[in-house]
Design an enzyme around this catalytic site. Structure first.
Site, PDB file in Angstrom:
ATOM      1  NE  ARG A  22      -4.126  -1.833   2.060  1.00 40.27           N
ATOM      2  CZ  ARG A  22      -4.888  -2.295   3.048  1.00 40.27           C
ATOM      3  NH1 ARG A  22      -4.668  -1.934   4.291  1.00 40.27           N
ATOM      4  NH2 ARG A  22      -5.876  -3.124   2.784  1.00 40.27           N
ATOM      5  CD  GLU A  34      -4.926  -7.711  -4.416  1.00 44.55           C
ATOM      6  OE1 GLU A  34      -5.583  -8.736  -4.159  1.00 44.55           O
ATOM      7  OE2 GLU A  34      -4.973  -6.701  -3.706  1.00 44.55           O
ATOM      8  CD  GLN A  39      -5.805 -20.206  -2.276  1.00 43.66           C
ATOM      9  OE1 GLN A  39      -6.374 -20.596  -1.266  1.00 43.66           O
ATOM     10  NE2 GLN A  39      -6.366 -20.283  -3.462  1.00 43.66           N
ATOM     11  N   GLY A  78       2.940 -22.130  -0.801  1.00 44.25           N
ATOM     12  CA  GLY A  78       2.123 -23.181  -1.415  1.00 44.25           C
ATOM     13  C   GLY A  78       1.486 -22.740  -2.732  1.00 44.25           C
ATOM     14  CE1 TYR A  79      -4.101 -24.233  -2.804  1.00 47.12           C
ATOM     15  CE2 TYR A  79      -3.025 -22.936  -1.103  1.00 47.12           C
ATOM     16  CZ  TYR A  79      -4.013 -23.814  -1.501  1.00 47.12           C
ATOM     17  OH  TYR A  79      -4.906 -24.268  -0.579  1.00 47.12           O
ATOM     18  CE1 TYR A 117     -10.371  -9.219  -4.943  1.00 41.52           C
ATOM     19  CE2 TYR A 117      -8.239 -10.247  -5.391  1.00 41.52           C
ATOM     20  CZ  TYR A 117      -9.039  -9.425  -4.620  1.00 41.52           C
ATOM     21  OH  TYR A 117      -8.499  -8.787  -3.541  1.00 41.52           O
ATOM     22  CG  ASP A 135     -12.139 -11.110  -2.379  1.00 40.94           C
ATOM     23  OD1 ASP A 135     -13.139 -10.448  -2.000  1.00 40.94           O
ATOM     24  OD2 ASP A 135     -11.071 -11.108  -1.744  1.00 40.94           O
ATOM     25  CB  CYS A 201     -22.389  -6.128  13.649  1.00 40.01           C
ATOM     26  SG  CYS A 201     -22.540  -7.567  12.590  1.00 40.01           S
ATOM     27  CB  CYS A 210     -25.648  -4.099   7.621  1.00 42.52           C
ATOM     28  SG  CYS A 210     -25.410  -5.873   7.516  1.00 42.52           S
TER      29      CYS A 210
END
Ligand code: SF4
Length: 339
Positions: A22, A34, A39, A78-79, A117, A135, A201, A210
């Protein structure tokens, strides 16, 4: 929904957590972050992101990076198809776009590993485009704000969410605020409107809008269709020590952990006597059995029940390579934790 930005943006300006992607939202950095965040929790991503960007500060550096170094930088996240796609895309960007990521979400979407996304996130955060990034976090917020009881995996639900947000981006946002709204929604989903029965909330900036909170049903939303149970697989895995080093084998180019280094393994669970014979059949000259232990590893769709046979060997097969324990290549965590 047109009131969403007025409630959400001031909250985000005050509450946004400081992340390195950021502080400097250059397209390359936003893209890498991103993909890492897909994950993995943001707090965990910080160290990986910082190391990755220090080693590969540009699209060109990523495109040119040797595979072993690239996988090592990703080790633990991973992934691994994610990082392979990152490099494929970097090579296309260097070859076809002069090293700069395309600006439009449509062009971004055509690149490997970049879906709706990620394209929406990069285009809105870096170029103030009216491209919502929808997402699981955003779907959850939307389901609760509208008290919608359709399953969030329902395509009509996602389309409606995207269409509604698009109208907000196009008509109800001051100029230069689209990236902030994308990030504010992400932040709300990760820190306030969290998954599970107890979203926060009481501290939520959009509570006045909401319906789920008003009806006291927030904890029951979003509705999810139960996932198929994971496939159970038994594996026999060999941890073979040879002259102080460990034998590893490249996995095949298909199936789980494809193309990664790993410990030699076989499907099924073998009896103790059969294990030594199986190790010999793989090409190991076994000197001694050290131990047999049992372990588990959970992938997204598969549950491995592993029997680990630790051996001292005098020779290894041609398809294995010996590595010193302090100089191992990138290993999937299923194997790394066994070693
Ligand atoms: Fe989510 Fe609660 Fe905020 Fe509604 S009020 S958006 S359920 S955190």
């Amino acid at each position: 929904m047109h009131r969403l930005p007025a409630l959400l943006l001031p909250w985000y300006a005050q509450s946004a957590r400081a992340f390195p992607w950021r502080a400097d939202a250059a397209p390359y950095r936003v893209w890498v972050s991103e993909i890492m965040l897909q994950q993995t929790r943001a707090e965990v991503v910080i160290a990986y992101f910082t190391r990755f960007i220090a080693a590969l500060p540009t699209v060109q550096a990523l495109a040119d990076c040797p595979e072993e170094q690239l996988l090592k930088l990703w080790e633990g996240l991973g992934y691994y198809s994610r990082v392979r796609n990152l490099q494929k895309t970097a090579q296309i960007v260097v070859r076809e776009h002069g090293g700069a990521l395309p600006i439009s979400a449509d062009a971004l979407r055509r690149l490997p590993g970049i879906g709706d996304y990620t394209a929406g996130a990069i285009a809105s955060i870096c170029h103030d485009a009216a491209t919502p990034a929808v997402d699981g976090n955003v779907l959850r917020i939307f389901a609760r704000l509208t008290a919608d009881t359709r399953p969030v995996s329902d395509t009509s639900f996602k389309k409606e969410c995207t269409r509604t947000l698009l109208a907000v981006y196009e008509k109800h946002l001051p100029a230069g605020q689209r990236g902030a709204l994308t990030q504010a929604l992400m932040e709300l989903g990760r820190t306030v409107c969290t998954p599970g029965a107890r979203p926060h909330c009481d501290t939520c900036p959009v509570r006045p809008l909401c319906l789920a909170a008003a009806r006291d049903i927030a904890g029951t939303l979003p509705v999810k269709i139960p996932k198929k149970p994971r496939r159970e697989e038994e594996r026999t895995i060999f941890l073979c020590h040879c002259r102080g080093k460990i034998a590893l084998r490249r996995r095949e180019d298909t199936g789980v952990l494809r193309g990664m280094w790993g410990l030699p393994d076989l499907p099924g669970t073998l009896a103790e006597n059969d294990m030594l014979a199986a190790a010999e059949a793989l090409g190991f000259a076994v000197r001694a059995l050290r131990s047999i232990t049992h372990h588990e590893h959970i992938f997204t769709h598969i549950h491995w029940r592993m029997t680990l046979c630790t051996l001292d060997v005098d020779a290894i097969p041609a398809d294995c390579t010996l590595f010193a324990p302090d100089a191992l290549p990138a290993l999937p965590s299923a194997f790394g934790k066994l070693i």
